[in-house]
Write a protein that holds these residues in place. Structure first.
Motif, PDB file in Angstrom:
ATOM      1  N   ALA A  81      -3.641   0.447  -5.574  1.00  0.00           N
ATOM      2  CA  ALA A  81      -4.053  -0.411  -4.460  1.00  0.00           C
ATOM      3  C   ALA A  81      -5.570  -0.476  -4.285  1.00  0.00           C
ATOM      4  CB  ALA A  81      -3.411   0.070  -3.163  1.00  0.00           C
ATOM      5  N   VAL A  82      -6.337   0.173  -5.146  1.00  0.00           N
ATOM      6  CA  VAL A  82      -7.790   0.175  -4.989  1.00  0.00           C
ATOM      7  C   VAL A  82      -8.409  -1.157  -5.405  1.00  0.00           C
ATOM      8  CG1 VAL A  82      -8.345   1.106  -7.288  1.00  0.00           C
ATOM      9  CG2 VAL A  82      -9.897   1.507  -5.362  1.00  0.00           C
ATOM     10  N   VAL A  90       0.237  -2.489 -14.535  1.00  0.00           N
ATOM     11  CA  VAL A  90      -0.394  -1.407 -13.764  1.00  0.00           C
ATOM     12  C   VAL A  90      -0.464  -1.754 -12.278  1.00  0.00           C
ATOM     13  CG1 VAL A  90      -1.690  -0.366 -15.656  1.00  0.00           C
ATOM     14  CG2 VAL A  90      -2.698  -2.285 -14.397  1.00  0.00           C
ATOM     15  N   GLY A  91       0.519  -2.524 -11.797  1.00  0.00           N
ATOM     16  CA  GLY A  91       0.585  -2.798 -10.364  1.00  0.00           C
ATOM     17  C   GLY A  91       0.087  -4.146  -9.933  1.00  0.00           C
ATOM     18  N   GLY A  92      -0.100  -5.056 -10.879  1.00  0.00           N
ATOM     19  CA  GLY A  92      -0.493  -6.413 -10.504  1.00  0.00           C
ATOM     20  C   GLY A  92       0.653  -7.164  -9.858  1.00  0.00           C
ATOM     21  N   TRP A 263      -1.949  -5.989  -2.818  1.00  0.00           N
ATOM     22  CA  TRP A 263      -2.341  -4.747  -2.147  1.00  0.00           C
ATOM     23  C   TRP A 263      -1.170  -4.153  -1.357  1.00  0.00           C
ATOM     24  CZ3 TRP A 263      -3.546  -4.220   3.352  1.00  0.00           C
ATOM     25  CH2 TRP A 263      -4.151  -3.007   3.682  1.00  0.00           C
ATOM     26  N   VAL A 264      -0.476  -5.022  -0.627  1.00  0.00           N
ATOM     27  CA  VAL A 264       0.682  -4.571   0.147  1.00  0.00           C
ATOM     28  C   VAL A 264       1.767  -4.015  -0.774  1.00  0.00           C
ATOM     29  CG1 VAL A 264       2.589  -5.347   1.628  1.00  0.00           C
ATOM     30  CG2 VAL A 264       0.248  -6.114   2.105  1.00  0.00           C
ATOM     31  N   GLN A 265       2.046  -4.707  -1.865  1.00  0.00           N
ATOM     32  CA  GLN A 265       3.061  -4.242  -2.809  1.00  0.00           C
ATOM     33  C   GLN A 265       2.681  -2.894  -3.414  1.00  0.00           C
ATOM     34  OE1 GLN A 265       4.615  -7.664  -5.463  1.00  0.00           O
ATOM     35  NE2 GLN A 265       2.795  -8.530  -4.477  1.00  0.00           N
TER      36      GLN A 265
END
Length: 279
Positions: A81-82, A90-92, A263-265
């Motif tokens: 989330a940074v 990787v979290g996109g 960011w929320v996810q």
């Protein structure tokens, strides 16, 4: 950016930062080293609950992935989330790559409705054929619009009968520019703003529509995909001409909106499908 977030009701502020360089002349290894060093230097001011960097000019998902990885190395654990705009692996977020252009389409669709102007058959001119511009060309063509002109930093092309956005993008990837695209007339960057069209999408840099050229712009709708492409003096001229200018803080807010979704996810480790993102 602060105003843009306020317009769409996102609990972010706004700031800008960067490195003076020419990334097109750098190798991937040089870009990675520079990105990781830059991230290390700003690591004391960024974080998932403080400042959250997102991609801008000359950055992409790979750069954002390097930033996340570098910050996470300093923390000792993964902190997706940074940053936003990362690769999906990787979290996109789904829909992030198309988000800015999708937002431009959504607001233009509403503006056209208010003007009783059908999008089908509307002539679209796009200044800038990077991420936002090329994707906007594809999306607007899918709506039935005719993409009559596009440009990049080297120059522009024009075809009154319409261009194939996918073919133009392939040509640019192969040749480094849209200039020279077959079955299109070469024009300069300035011409792309002033050619006959119904919708003009400035999708490159700021300050391209000025008091000098505003009177020659023929579009009924100007959708600002770039940040600050219209000067205040030009805005007055366009208003008096009856042009509808969709300001950047609304027109291109799709990007920061999906950055917020990402960011929320990441904070929840709970990811959404593209249908939820674009609903």
């Amino acid at each position: 950016m602060t105003w843009k977030c306020a317009v769409v009701g996102i609990p972010f502020g706004g700031a800008k930062g960067g490195v003076i360089c020419d990334p097109k002349s750098m190798t991937p290894a040089e870009l990675e080293r520079m990105t990781r060093r830059y991230t290390t230097e700003i690591s004391i001011i960024i974080g998932p609950h403080s400042d959250i960097p997102a991609p801008d000019v000359n950055t992409n998902s790979q750069v954002m992935g390097w930033m996340m990885d570098t910050y996470s190395m300093h923390e000792g654990f993964s902190v997706p989330a940074v940053v936003t705009g990362k690769p999906l692996s990787v979290g996109g977020s789904e829909g992030r790559n198309d988000a800015t252009a999708t937002g431009v389409l959504f607001v233009t669709r509403q503006a056209a409705k208010r003007l009783n102007m059908p999008l089908k058959g509307a002539r679209v001119s796009i200044q800038g054929y990077g991420n936002a511009g090329s994707i906007a060309a594809r999306l607007f063509r899918n709506e039935g619009c005719k993409i009559v002109a596009v440009s990049d930093t080297h120059g522009g092309i024009y075809n009154e009968a319409g261009l194939d956005p996918a073919a133009v993008l392939r040509y640019k990837q192969e040749h480094g520019t849209v200039m020279g695209f077959p079955q299109a007339q070469s024009v300069n960057v300035q011409d792309v703003l002033e050619l006959p069209c119904d919708i003009l999408i400035p999708a490159a840099t700021e300050g391209v529509i000025t008091a000098t050229n505003a009177d020659r712009i023929q579009a009924r709708i100007i959708a600002e995909a770039a940040n600050g492409p219209t000067t205040p003096e030009a805005d007055d001229i366009l208003y008096k001409k009856g042009c509808v200018v969709i300001p950047d803080i609304l027109a291109n807010a799709g990007g920061v909106t999906v950055s917020y979704f990402e960011w929320v996810q990441d904070l929840q480790s709970f990811f959404w499908g593209v249908e939820e993102i674009t609903a």
